[in-house]
Design a protein around this motif. Sequence first.
Motif, short mmCIF file in Angstrom:
data_model
loop_
_atom_site.label_atom_id
_atom_site.label_comp_id
_atom_site.label_asym_id
_atom_site.label_seq_id
_atom_site.Cartn_x
_atom_site.Cartn_y
_atom_site.Cartn_z
N SER A 9 29.30 36.10 94.58
CA SER A 9 29.21 37.05 93.69
C SER A 9 30.25 38.17 93.73
N ARG A 10 30.20 38.64 92.46
CA ARG A 10 31.13 40.04 92.41
C ARG A 10 30.34 41.30 93.38
N ASP A 11 29.28 41.40 93.57
CA ASP A 11 28.82 42.32 94.43
C ASP A 11 29.09 42.29 95.91
N ILE A 32 37.09 45.58 91.17
CA ILE A 32 35.80 45.07 90.46
C ILE A 32 35.43 46.22 89.56
N ALA A 33 35.45 47.45 90.00
CA ALA A 33 34.80 48.39 89.04
C ALA A 33 35.51 48.57 87.76
N ARG A 35 37.24 45.97 86.26
CA ARG A 35 37.03 45.12 85.57
C ARG A 35 35.64 45.15 84.86
N ARG A 36 34.53 45.39 85.53
CA ARG A 36 33.34 45.52 85.09
C ARG A 36 33.17 46.42 83.93
N TYR A 39 34.78 45.00 80.78
CA TYR A 39 33.93 44.07 80.00
C TYR A 39 32.89 44.73 79.39
N ARG A 40 32.18 45.80 79.98
CA ARG A 40 31.30 46.16 79.53
C ARG A 40 31.64 47.06 78.17
N ASP A 80 41.65 37.85 88.63
CA ASP A 80 40.49 37.90 89.55
C ASP A 80 40.75 37.97 90.88
N GLU A 118 28.46 34.40 87.39
CA GLU A 118 29.17 35.18 86.35
C GLU A 118 29.32 34.56 85.16
N GLU A 121 30.51 36.92 82.06
CA GLU A 121 31.84 37.04 82.23
C GLU A 121 32.92 35.93 81.78
#
Length: 211
Positions: A9-11, A32-33, A35-36, A39-40, A80, A118, A121
């Motif tokens: 997972s991303r985490d 990752i931060a 990208r998140r 998307y948000r 990714d 995900e 996403e």
Amino acid sequence: MAATTRNPSRDSLAEAQPQLGLRERKKLKTRIAIRRATYRLISEQGYEATTIEQIAEAAEVSPSTVFRYFPTKEDIVLTDEYDPIMEAELRARPADEEPLEAIRQVMTDGLRTFIEDERDEVIQRTKLMVEVPAIRARMTETMATTSELLVHALADRTGRDHDDLDVRVFTAAVLGALREVMLYWAARDHQDDLIELVDRALTTIQGGLRL
């Protein structure tokens, strides 16, 4: 025992790559931060309305940092960290396994886990591929990186040179099929089973188009 794809997972993605040093893990977490945050923001206000400045603020980095990690906004959506994982899993498949079957197992196992972890996403990304021409155009360019990784892995598995034409044609066919599957899946509002679509596409490559 046959190898299986482990898509973390991303985490836990950064921690799942112990070969990375501290600096590399920090870079991965920053990617990752970003990208998140992207998307948000896109889900809230749309792709065109989302700016690099807004992304930087949401990710708590500077705009220059965003551009250092992602040359274009399209790259944030498309890029990714799973290509190296996919390459490693392909190299770990049984040595006597046919190349197409090895690709089939790596792709379907990886996508299955990715969708489980995900799904939102994946859906958002493929929807943007269909709706935003710039993303769709950039996708062809970004797939070149994935292609090089797979070409090297497949060439090594089959004892061929890295510039072997057959390996490159085979890899291009597989990635082209994956691209079309993603677009087809999104265009049909993600109602189909993605794993079945990928399996069907690879079977078409294997058997050809018949009357």
